[in-house]
Write an enzyme that holds these catalytic residues in place. Structure first.
Site, short mmCIF file in Angstrom:
data_model
loop_
_atom_site.label_atom_id
_atom_site.label_comp_id
_atom_site.label_asym_id
_atom_site.label_seq_id
_atom_site.Cartn_x
_atom_site.Cartn_y
_atom_site.Cartn_z
N ARG A 1 -43.42 24.20 132.03
CA ARG A 1 -42.09 24.77 132.28
C ARG A 1 -42.16 25.84 133.36
NH1 ARG A 1 -40.34 25.51 125.96
NH2 ARG A 1 -39.83 23.32 125.57
N GLU B 1 -37.11 16.98 129.11
CA GLU B 1 -37.84 16.98 127.82
C GLU B 1 -37.15 16.13 126.76
OE1 GLU B 1 -39.69 20.50 126.41
OE2 GLU B 1 -39.71 21.49 128.36
N CYS C 1 -42.67 30.59 162.44
CA CYS C 1 -44.05 31.06 162.33
C CYS C 1 -44.86 30.72 163.58
CB CYS C 1 -44.71 30.47 161.10
SG CYS C 1 -44.05 31.17 159.57
N GLU D 1 -47.60 32.57 156.40
CA GLU D 1 -48.31 33.03 157.61
C GLU D 1 -47.97 34.49 157.91
OE1 GLU D 1 -46.42 30.45 157.10
OE2 GLU D 1 -46.77 28.78 158.47
N ALA E 1 -38.86 11.71 116.91
CA ALA E 1 -38.34 12.40 115.73
C ALA E 1 -38.27 11.38 114.59
CB ALA E 1 -36.95 12.96 116.01
N SER F 1 -38.00 16.83 114.58
CA SER F 1 -38.91 16.57 115.70
C SER F 1 -39.92 17.70 115.86
CB SER F 1 -38.12 16.40 116.98
OG SER F 1 -37.48 17.61 117.30
N LEU G 1 -31.67 9.81 127.07
CA LEU G 1 -31.67 10.34 128.43
C LEU G 1 -32.95 9.89 129.14
CD1 LEU G 1 -30.45 12.10 130.66
CD2 LEU G 1 -31.54 14.09 129.59
C1 AOF Z 1 -43.85 27.88 156.81
N1 AOF Z 1 -44.41 28.74 155.94
O1 AOF Z 1 -44.55 29.70 153.96
C2 AOF Z 1 -42.94 28.03 154.23
C3 AOF Z 1 -42.39 27.08 155.13
O2 AOF Z 1 -35.33 29.35 155.57
P1 AOF Z 1 -36.76 29.61 155.93
O3 AOF Z 1 -36.92 30.34 157.23
O4 AOF Z 1 -37.56 30.23 154.81
O5 AOF Z 1 -37.41 28.17 156.25
C4 AOF Z 1 -37.56 27.25 155.19
C5 AOF Z 1 -38.29 26.04 155.69
O6 AOF Z 1 -39.58 26.42 156.19
C6 AOF Z 1 -38.57 25.08 154.56
O7 AOF Z 1 -37.53 24.12 154.43
C7 AOF Z 1 -39.87 24.41 155.00
O8 AOF Z 1 -39.61 23.39 155.95
C8 AOF Z 1 -40.57 25.55 155.70
N2 AOF Z 1 -41.41 26.27 154.74
N3 AOF Z 1 -42.88 27.03 156.38
O9 AOF Z 1 -44.20 27.87 157.99
C9 AOF Z 1 -44.01 28.86 154.68
N4 AOF Z 1 -42.47 28.17 152.97
ZN ZN Z 2 -42.67 29.66 158.77
#
Ligand code: AOF
Ligand code: ZN
Length: 345
Positions: free
Chosen positions: A190, A272, A86, A54, A168, A174, A277
């Site tokens: 990946r 992988e 935000c 945001e 393999a 493999s 495992l």
């Molecule tokens: C949002 N917008 O783009 C993301 C969110 O440590 P901070 O401040 O970056 O907060 C991380 C937490 O914010 C994360 O655990 C998740 O709950 C949220 N992510 N929230 O409004 C974003 N990446």
């Molecule tokens: Zn945020």
């Protein structure tokens, strides 16, 4: 949700997708600001510790976003983390309406934005469950959601198998089970995850780089599960985690090892192999998604290496999976399945 809301939210998903595999431990998130059908600005969360989607979106607006609609794939955060909430910013910028792809499973947020924004006079809409773009928003945060709610990473198990299920031959060769198209696709898999994991047998047999060989891809953590055989130091680098040394793996407690990975901020793991495992993870119920590439080759040799080494069962007790996708790459088939779901005949 109108059909144009769905189109704009789908655009937010596309913005977020650019940073999948780069934002851990945070989820990838995309946002855009729209007024009178015109996009004023777009943004994505690029890296943990850096501004949220945001914030980047509002900073990119070419004109004052007051009165606009903000589309965001994840509920805006409402408390201080590494960055400020935000929700406060949306209020300060006089956003009129917020369209949210899905709620944040992080218990610190978990729906609080809805009441907070509404109390500030902002109209809030959440994508309904039936909406395909809602499923896309939820898929974006599946690894984050599992990690934040369970402390375990989202685990994908990828194997390249012969039609009769071997990874393999009896000489442990493999290489070249699948063709170049399937192997190219694995590079993209990946690039999407936070860590690639293999057992020590695979390290010794293949010395795999496990890195996505793609332009611009970040190096990933490589996790070597060294239960049976020690790994030579030459096979390791600064992006290598040895399970016994770095994750306190005692050779039996796989959930504890995975929790230790999660505690390091790794939400999304691609295993992988090898077969033992893979089988142990499956039997422990730790696999979320199986990606099985089948090459149209048959070995017919019981001494070859089985890809899914679980304890033998009779048909009524067979391990059962749900197929979610089926695709092909060149001459090979990719079957995507989910484990851990109750199935009925
Ligand atoms: C949002 N917008 O783009 C993301 C969110 O440590 P901070 O401040 O970056 O907060 C991380 C937490 O914010 C994360 O655990 C998740 O709950 C949220 N992510 N929230 O409004 C974003 N990446
Ligand atoms: Zn945020």
């Amino acid at each position: 949700m109108t059909s144009s809301d769905e189109v704009f939210l789908a655009r937010a998903v596309a913005l977020a997708k650019q940073f999948v595999g780069r934002t851990a431990p945070n989820p990838p998130v995309g946002a855009l600001c729209v007024r009178d059908g015109r996009i004023l600005g777009e943004g994505a969360h690029q890296k943990a510790g850096e501004p949220h989607a945001e914030v980047n979106c509002l900073a990119a607006c070419t004109e004052d976003p007051a009165g606009s609609t903000l589309y965001v794939t994840l509920e805006p955060c409402s408390t201080y983390g590494r960055t400020p909430p935000c929700c406060d910013l949306l209020r300060e910028k006089h956003i009129r309406r917020v369209v949210i792809g899905c709620l944040d499973p992080n218990p610190r947020h978990a729906g609080r934005a809805v009441t907070l924004l509404q109390a500030a006079g902002i109209e809030v809409e959440i994508a309904p469950r039936v909406c395909p773009v809602e499923a896309a928003c939820r898929a974006l945060i599946a690894p984050f959601a599992k990690a934040i709610t369970t402390g375990l990473p989202y685990l994908r198990l990828k194997l390249a198998l012969t039609l009769d299920g071997y990874i393999a031959d009896r000489d442990n060769a493999s290489r070249w089970i699948t063709g170049p198209e399937a192997r190219d696709y694995v590079q993209h898999l990946r690039a999407k995850v936070d860590a690639v994991m293999v057992g020590s047998g695979t390290v010794l047999a293949d010395a795999p780089s496990l890195q996505p060989h793609l332009p611009g891809a970040d190096p990933k953590w490589r996790v070597f599960v060294d239960r049976t055989t020690p790994i030579p130091p030459a096979a390791c680098d600064e992006r290598t985690l040895l399970a016994t040394r770095d994750l306190a793996y005692d050779g039996t407690d796989l959930p504890a090892m995975l929790r230790a990975l999660c505690a390091r901020g790794i939400n999304d793991v691609l295993c992988e192999g090898g077969g033992r495992l893979a089988g142990a993870l499956l039997e422990a119920g730790l696999v979320d998604e199986l990606l099985l590439f089948y090459a149209p080759k048959i070995l017919g040799d019981p001494a070859a290496r089985p890809g899914l080494a679980i304890t033998p069962r009779r048909l009524p007790e067979a391990m059962r999976l749900r197929m979610v996708d089926c695709d092909h790459f060149g001459n090979d088939v990719l079957i995507t399945l989910r484990a851990n779901e109750r199935l009925h005949d």
